[in-house]
Enzyme design. Structure first.
Site, PDB file in Angstrom:
ATOM      1  N   SER A 141       0.828  -1.198   0.000  1.00  0.00           N
ATOM      2  CA  SER A 141       0.000   0.000   0.000  1.00  0.00           C
ATOM      3  C   SER A 141       0.870   1.258   0.000  1.00  0.00           C
ATOM      4  CB  SER A 141      -0.882  -0.034   1.245  1.00  0.00           C
ATOM      5  OG  SER A 141      -1.634   1.133   1.280  1.00  0.00           O
ATOM      6  N   GLY A 142       0.565   2.160  -0.916  1.00  0.00           N
ATOM      7  CA  GLY A 142       1.325   3.406  -1.005  1.00  0.00           C
ATOM      8  C   GLY A 142       2.550   3.287  -1.884  1.00  0.00           C
ATOM      9  N   THR A 194      -1.684   2.399  -8.029  1.00  0.00           N
ATOM     10  CA  THR A 194      -2.794   3.078  -8.716  1.00  0.00           C
ATOM     11  C   THR A 194      -2.257   4.162  -9.649  1.00  0.00           C
ATOM     12  OG1 THR A 194      -4.112   2.628  -6.779  1.00  0.00           O
ATOM     13  CG2 THR A 194      -4.991   4.227  -8.322  1.00  0.00           C
ATOM     14  N   ASN A 248      -1.278   5.343   3.223  1.00  0.00           N
ATOM     15  CA  ASN A 248      -1.494   6.037   1.946  1.00  0.00           C
ATOM     16  C   ASN A 248      -2.748   6.904   2.068  1.00  0.00           C
ATOM     17  OD1 ASN A 248      -1.854   6.804  -0.680  1.00  0.00           O
ATOM     18  ND2 ASN A 248      -1.999   4.729  -1.521  1.00  0.00           N
ATOM     19  N   SER A 305      -5.578   5.368  -0.465  1.00  0.00           N
ATOM     20  CA  SER A 305      -5.344   3.937  -0.579  1.00  0.00           C
ATOM     21  C   SER A 305      -6.546   3.240  -1.210  1.00  0.00           C
ATOM     22  CB  SER A 305      -5.094   3.386   0.824  1.00  0.00           C
ATOM     23  OG  SER A 305      -4.848   2.015   0.748  1.00  0.00           O
ATOM     24  N   SER A 306      -6.259   2.403  -2.214  1.00  0.00           N
ATOM     25  CA  SER A 306      -7.363   1.667  -2.853  1.00  0.00           C
ATOM     26  C   SER A 306      -7.766   0.561  -1.887  1.00  0.00           C
ATOM     27  CB  SER A 306      -6.908   1.042  -4.164  1.00  0.00           C
ATOM     28  OG  SER A 306      -6.090   1.920  -4.868  1.00  0.00           O
ATOM     29  N   GLY A 342      -1.020  -5.339  -2.625  1.00  0.00           N
ATOM     30  CA  GLY A 342       0.175  -6.171  -2.577  1.00  0.00           C
ATOM     31  C   GLY A 342       0.183  -7.000  -1.300  1.00  0.00           C
ATOM     32  N   GLU A 371       0.706  -8.180   2.266  1.00  0.00           N
ATOM     33  CA  GLU A 371       0.604  -7.349   3.477  1.00  0.00           C
ATOM     34  C   GLU A 371       1.028  -8.144   4.694  1.00  0.00           C
ATOM     35  OE1 GLU A 371      -3.341  -5.748   3.817  1.00  0.00           O
ATOM     36  OE2 GLU A 371      -3.017  -4.277   2.230  1.00  0.00           O
TER      37      GLU A 371
HETATM   38  N1  LIG Z   1       4.937   8.066 -10.059  1.00  0.00           N
HETATM   39  C1  LIG Z   1       4.605   8.849  -9.039  1.00  0.00           C
HETATM   40  N2  LIG Z   1       4.953  10.122  -9.040  1.00  0.00           N
HETATM   41  C2  LIG Z   1       4.628  10.948  -8.025  1.00  0.00           C
HETATM   42  N3  LIG Z   1       3.936  10.554  -6.958  1.00  0.00           N
HETATM   43  C3  LIG Z   1       3.545   9.263  -6.892  1.00  0.00           C
HETATM   44  C4  LIG Z   1       3.849   8.363  -7.951  1.00  0.00           C
HETATM   45  N4  LIG Z   1       3.338   7.183  -7.599  1.00  0.00           N
HETATM   46  C5  LIG Z   1       2.734   7.348  -6.405  1.00  0.00           C
HETATM   47  N5  LIG Z   1       2.851   8.597  -5.983  1.00  0.00           N
HETATM   48  C6  LIG Z   1       2.358   9.146  -4.710  1.00  0.00           C
HETATM   49  O1  LIG Z   1       2.136   8.122  -3.817  1.00  0.00           O
HETATM   50  C7  LIG Z   1       0.792   8.069  -3.378  1.00  0.00           C
HETATM   51  C8  LIG Z   1       0.336   6.643  -3.255  1.00  0.00           C
HETATM   52  O2  LIG Z   1       0.259   6.036  -4.505  1.00  0.00           O
HETATM   53  P1  LIG Z   1      -0.885   5.016  -4.878  1.00  0.00           P
HETATM   54  O3  LIG Z   1      -2.186   5.461  -4.432  1.00  0.00           O
HETATM   55  O4  LIG Z   1      -0.725   4.725  -6.333  1.00  0.00           O
HETATM   56  O5  LIG Z   1      -0.464   3.783  -4.046  1.00  0.00           O
HETATM   57  P2  LIG Z   1      -1.036   2.343  -4.145  1.00  0.00           P
HETATM   58  O6  LIG Z   1       0.104   1.462  -4.409  1.00  0.00           O
HETATM   59  O7  LIG Z   1      -2.152   2.300  -5.098  1.00  0.00           O
HETATM   60  O8  LIG Z   1      -1.538   2.134  -2.699  1.00  0.00           O
HETATM   61  P3  LIG Z   1      -2.784   1.284  -2.187  1.00  0.00           P
HETATM   62  O9  LIG Z   1      -2.403  -0.127  -2.259  1.00  0.00           O
HETATM   63  O10 LIG Z   1      -2.964   1.760  -0.824  1.00  0.00           O
HETATM   64  O11 LIG Z   1      -3.901   1.648  -3.090  1.00  0.00           O
HETATM   65  C9  LIG Z   1       0.021   8.795  -4.447  1.00  0.00           C
HETATM   66  O12 LIG Z   1      -1.119   9.371  -3.907  1.00  0.00           O
HETATM   67  C10 LIG Z   1       1.018   9.825  -4.919  1.00  0.00           C
HETATM   68  O13 LIG Z   1       0.996  10.933  -4.056  1.00  0.00           O
HETATM   69 MG   LIG Z   2      -4.091   2.050  -5.001  1.00  0.00          MG
END
Ligand SMILES: Nc1ncnc2c1ncn2[C@@H]1O[C@H](COP(=O)(O)OP(=O)(O)OP(=O)(O)O)[C@@H](O)[C@H]1O
Ligand SMILES: [Mg+2]
Length: 1107
Positions: A110-111, A115, A160, A163-164, A390, A392
């Site tokens: 997560s984070g 996404t 996050n 977070s999804s 992913g 956890e």
């Molecule tokens: N390529 C990137 N460039 C800039 N910031 C990023 C990038 N990827 C992620 N982030 C930052 O990190 C934060 C978390 O990313 P994201 O929501 O994609 O995580 P995730 O892997 O989907 O987490 P979760 O599993 O909780 O959904 C985003 O809100 C953004 O602020």
């Molecule tokens: Mg996500």
């Protein structure tokens, strides 16, 4: 060597190694160090072969611009530095050009940026695929599905801010041209427990906060909501606001996105009503109520909230109230109703809220799918994007983590399978011998979980369905019995357990050795969560709602479709959907994005080695590299390989004419690379060890430097030579110009000197010639003069002689003529005397007359009658003729003059003529009057309003109107009177008033008397006995005496046909009444000026002194 501007390989200007396969030595430390080094240089992407490792930068990097998209578009994967766009491009192109369905698997904790990565992939594909109004709409709908799902499915967690809380797999469908047609979204296991409770520092799903912040007052009122977060029990208060997130703005974005995706207004409205109902459910509270029979019962504390929910959802309040108080159990066609105690009532409430929300979420996904569904039936190419939670490992891991980790196990399995499969396929394709690769296969763990008989999930289901008391502990017991011997299962409960003494493992837990590490699961809640129980009374109450969406969400509430079979458990549902997903993925060409989170602080620039190390381990990245390197670490097509290293060998540099493969063979032989280090495939060279590749790279670098020096040398030489040649050429040009100039100057000088010398000589010659010519001329002149003199002398002599001769001849002729004349006269004398005399006389006379008249003609005086000039008489004998001629001429010109008169002028002249006849040489005043025109009416009676009365009284034509002085006979003084002469009368009137004083018919005027002198006095004598004569005659004086007298004379003549007697005498008598008075004119002094004065001398004498 100068930096190369254009990148042609990932190996150029590489920070660390861009592809982990090339890492040397390969161990965890070097792996992490390489990632860190790259991360510190803002290189967040690194490859493991075709897998992309992405480290979340937690800041926006300038590497996602449209220019970057263009840079990566249609480029080979290894051509540029690692990027998510390179992977997207590779996937899209092989989908479009090679007709291979693709899937992009994004994993990470997560984070870690999953996404975001999925959105980057989608936006890249949207940017490079076809364009056009229809295509753009599809793209827009696909992209806009993200904000909607994020609002309902994402929440702020400690890990996050966005977070999804669900797994998402999206198939994007393309036509044969690669234009997007539509898509299908599948969702996995929404974390619905969040609806009713959130851990500390976390929030509920975004949509709740977005509605309360962003909806208008009006809309909130419709939903029966209040803006205040603290009003709602389901909203955790400690982190209602998230830094940098504008919920109100996001609400507008979501509504807009819903509109673009195709939600109708009433659908959007319904969705928000359901959300409001969920929020309000949390506010329903229960209180205990004891019954006599000892059973616990609960009651709703405040029914207001319930009432509002019922109004919002159209449910009968009593039905819902009952559903919260009783539970009906059907057994053997018998319905048994039991009361719910407070705890059960809360459980029922939360279960309803969770179910309502999670079913709404699934409905949203279905609804979006309806909108983005491809409209055509043609065969589609598919690109799947999987953004799933992913692996956890928390301190407390529950049912959800178990499910999630199971999913990751499955993904790892297909990753291994597909990677190895791909590797193997490539070897076969390239005709390279396949060597077995040792790797850990996690199929055994998957089996531990999903085996239909002995799997943990099967066990759980069995427990849930078993009659009798079922608790989490009985479940654990069962597990211990069945799985105790499994090498990846650990528990302290079984008697024969290997872990009896492992104090790190509590009794209520079991541990699984996942491929990515050991995870300890708390067994508490497993049964409950797997059951996912919603009391039938509640689902039936929901089905009875008049709100069509809510009704549709609870189909099992329909009593007609009553189904005694239990619904599938959450575990089995998930297992089934994972199996479908895996099946789906296996048919596609996989592309991996492994997301790594660099720190726990959500902060940029921080790289936490331990955290990254942990993730690398459980993502199995080293494994990944090892698998990839098991055979050959590096492979490259022959053409780019030859192109890159051809400078290392004389035969291949600068051009290799043959086949690329032969070129590479020659090259490798020349470089003496050991044979076991490489292998020739059909289209690629395979290099076993990264060391060999780096050696090649070093050699290349060295060689490039040498080449650069060589190029520099040659270039410098060329530059100097060119400069020298240019200078030489310029020097020749300058010299030639200068020479030309110098010669020109010299020539000019010589030329001018020659001209000077020449001019002197010419001058001298000319003077000499002139002198000669002058001398010659003078000689000629002298000769001419002498000749002239000589000729003159001769001529004069001759003239003299001729004159003498002529004189003599003339004298002879004269004498002869005289002689002849004499003879003739003598002979004709007698005839001459008789006739010739008279004739000569007549002729002479005639000539003289002719001459006289011709001269007169030219000397004629002007035509003015008063012109006295007349030419003098030329001959005495013409005296009388001359006078007569003068008279005739005068008469003629008088006639001429008269002929041009008008009638009026004629009249005036007649009057003037009359006056002349009457007064010329008689009255001294006359000559002065000749020049004055006779005007008659001096006073303009008709125009002067003062005399209107006078005018009216006189209706005849007025001949004279003039002011005169009337002399008073008593004292000789004068009074002004108006004198009027008409055709028949003479009138005197008062000058001031215009009253007529006297009126005398012309017949009664007998005479007019006046002096011969230069005065204006005159007397008008009247006929004795006539009517007017009573007062006697008038003695008047006027400045226009001559005119008045003349007009009076002429008028009297024309009226009475009698001539008026005009007496001119210096003494005359005037009758005043009975007396006669003598008026005498004497020569007076000039003391009064030129004005005559009248004085009464005595009774009989008036004396007028005329100056
Ligand atoms: N390529 C990137 N460039 C800039 N910031 C990023 C990038 N990827 C992620 N982030 C930052 O990190 C934060 C978390 O990313 P994201 O929501 O994609 O995580 P995730 O892997 O989907 O987490 P979760 O599993 O909780 O959904 C985003 O809100 C953004 O602020
Ligand atoms: Mg996500």
């Amino acid at each position: 060597m100068a930096k190369m501007e254009v990148k042609t390989s990932l190996l150029d200007n590489m920070i660390g190694v861009g592809d982990m396969v090339l890492l040397e030595p390969l161990d965890e430390d070097s792996f992490i160090n390489n990632l860190k080094k790259r991360f510190d240089h803002s290189e967040v992407y690194t490859y493991i072969g075709s897998v992309v490792i992405s480290i979340n930068p937690y800041r926006s990097l300038p590497i996602y611009t449209p220019e970057k998209v263009e840079e990566y578009r249609n480029r080979n994967f290894y051509e540029l530095s690692p990027h998510i766009f390179a992977l997207s491009d590779e996937a899209y192109r092989s989908l479009r050009d090679q007709d291979k369905d693709q899937c992009i698997l994004i994993t990470g904790e997560s984070g870690a940026g999953k996404t975001e990565a999925s959105k980057l992939v989608m936006s890249y594909v949207a940017a490079v695929c076809g364009k056009g109004a229809e295509v753009n709409q599809v793209k827009e709908q696909l992209l806009q599905s993200n904000p909607v799902l994020e609002a309902f499915g994402n929440a702020k967690t400690v890990r996050n801010d966005n977070s999804s809380r669900f797994g998402k797999y999206m198939d994007i469908e393309f036509d044969f041209k690669g234009d997007p047609l539509g898509g299908v979204i599948s969702n996995y296991l929404l974390e619905k427990s969040r609806v009713v409770k959130q851990p500390r520092g976390e929030r509920n799903f975004h949509i709740f906060y977005q509605i309360l912040s962003g909806a208008s007052e009006d809309f909130l009122c419709k939903l029966k909501l209040e803006r205040d977060f603290s009003r709602y029990n389901y909203l955790g208060l400690d982190s209602a606001k998230v830094n940098g997130v504008d919920d109100a703005a996001n609400f507008r974005t979501v509504r807009n996105a819903m509109q673009i995706v195709g939600f109708m207004d009433h659908e959007t409205q319904s969705v928000f009503e359901v959300v409001a109902a969920v929020l309000k459910l949390g506010n329903i509270e229960f209180k205990p109520e004891s019954r006599v029979n000892g059973l616990d019962e609960s009651k709703i504390k405040d029914k207001n909230e319930l009432k509002e929910i019922c109004e919002l959802t159209g449910i009968d309040q009593s039905v819902l109230e009952r559903a919260f108080s009783f539970r009906t159990v059907e057994a053997k066609q018998e319905k048994v109703s039991t009361t719910l105690n407070v705890a059960q009532a809360y459980y029922a409430r939360d279960a309803l809220a969770k179910n309502l929300y999670s079913r709404l979420f699934s409905w949203l996904v279905t609804r979006i799918n309806e909108s983005i569904k491809a409209q055509t039936k043609v065969r589609k190419k598919v690109m799947g994007v999987l953004d799933i939670y992913g692996f956890e490992i928390f301190e407390d891991n529950s049912f959800e983590q178990f499910i999630i980790n199971y999913c990751n196990e499955k993904l790892q399995q297909i990753f291994i399978e597909l990677t190895l499969k791909e590797e193997q396929e490539e070897y076969i394709r390239e005709g390279i011998e396949w060597t077995h690769i040792e790797y850990f296969n996690n199929a055994i763990i998957c089996d531990l979980i999903e085996n239909n008989q002995t799997g943990i999930l099967a066990m759980l289901d069995e427990e849930c369905l078993r009659p009798g008391t079922v608790t989490d502990d009985t479940f654990l017991e069962k597990l211990n019995q069945v799985c105790a011997t499994h090498q990846h299962f650990e528990s302290r409960m079984s008697k024969c357990s290997r872990f009896l003494n492992d104090t790190s493992l509590p009794h209520s837990c079991f541990r699984i050795q996942h491929y990515a590490g050991k995870v300890m699961y708390q067994v508490e809640g497993f049964v409950d969560k797997n059951n996912d129980l919603l009391y039938r009374d509640l689902s039936q109450a929901m089905w009875k709602a008049s709100h069509s969406l809510i009704k549709a969400l609870f189909p099992e509430g329909n009593p007609a479709k009553i189904n005694l079979k239990r619904p599938p458990t959450a575990g089995s549902q998930f297992k089934a959907s994972v199996a479908t997903l895996m099946k789906n993925l296996q048919t596609k060409n996989p592309n991996y994005i492994r997301c790594i989170k660099p720190n726990d602080k959500k902060a940029a620039h921080i790289f936490n080695d331990a955290l990254v190390c942990h993730q690398i381990r459980y993502l199995g990245l080293l494994e990944n590299v090892r698998v990839r390197r098991a055979g050959y670490a590096f492979r490259q097509a022959y053409e780019p390989c030859l192109e890159r290293y051809k400078m290392l060998c004389k035969q291949t540099w600068p051009h290799w004419r043959g086949l690329a493969r032969a070129g590479v063979e020659v090259l490798f032989n020349e470089l003496e690379i050991p044979e076991e280090e490489f292998s020739f495939g059909r289209s690629k060279i395979f290099i076993r060890n990264p060391r060999t590749l780096f050696k090649l790279e070093d050699l290349r670098k060295q060689r490039l430097e040498d080449l650069a020096t060589l190029i520099e040398k040659i270039y410098r030489g060329w530059k100097c030579r060119t400069r020298f040649l240019l200078m030489k050429k310029s020097q020749i040009v300058i010299a030639s110009w200068y020479r030309r100039y110098a010669q020109q100057k010299k020539y000019q000088k010589i030329k001018s000197s020659a001209i000077i010398v020449q001019s002197y000589i010419r001058g001298w010659k000319a003077r000499k010639l002139l002198r000669e010519l002058k001398h010659q001329k003078r000689c000629n002149e002298a000769a001419t003069i002498i000749a002239a003199y000589w000729h003159g002398t001769q001529a004069r002599r001759e003239l003299k002689r001729l004159k003498e001769e002529a004189r003599r001849k003339h004298a002879v002729a004269v004498i002869w003529a005289y002689w002849l004349g004499l003879k003739v006269r003598r002979e004709y004398r007698k005839f001459f005397r008789a006739n010739a005399g008279r004739k000569i006389y007549e002729f002479t006379l005639q000539r003289l007359m002719q001459k006289y008249f011709l001269e007169m003609k030219n000397k004629m005086p002007s035509l003015s009658p008063i012109d006295k000039n007349w030419p003098a008489r030329p001959y005495l004998f013409l005296d009388s003729t001359h006078k007569e001629l003068k008279r005739i001429f005068h008469l003629w010109r008088c006639k001429k003059y008269r002929d041009q008169f008008t009638d009026q002028q004629k009249l005036i002249y007649e009057e003037k003529l009359e006056a002349s006849e009457l007064f010329k040489d008689k009255k001294a005043l006359y000559p002065a009057s000749v020049g004055q025109p006779f005007q008659g009416a001096y006073l303009e009676i008709s125009k002067n309003p003062k005399y209107k009365k006078l005018k009216d009284a006189v209706d005849e034509k007025i001949i004279i109107a003039e002011v005169v002085n009337k002399i008073n006979r008593a004292n000789g003084k004068a009074t002004s009177r108006i004198f009027l002469l008409t055709k028949n009368n003479v009138l005197l009137a008062d000058q001031k008033s215009g009253n007529i004083k006297s009126e005398v018919p012309l017949g009664d005027v007998t005479k007019v008397s006046m002096s011969s002198q230069n005065d204006g006095f005159f007397a008008v004598h009247l006929k004795e006995g006539s009517g007017a004569a009573g007062k006697g005659d008038f003695l008047l004086s006027s400045d226009h005496l001559i005119e008045m007298a003349t007009k009076l004379y002429r008028t009297t003549l024309s009226q009475t046909k009698q001539k008026l007697n005009i007496e001119i005498s210096d003494e005359f008598l005037v009758q005043f009444r009975q007396d006669k008075v003598c008026v005498k004119f004497i020569q007076g002094s000039q003391k009064n000026g030129n004005i005559p004065t009248c004085k009464r001398k005595n009774n009989r004498l008036l004396e007028v002194a005329v100056p």
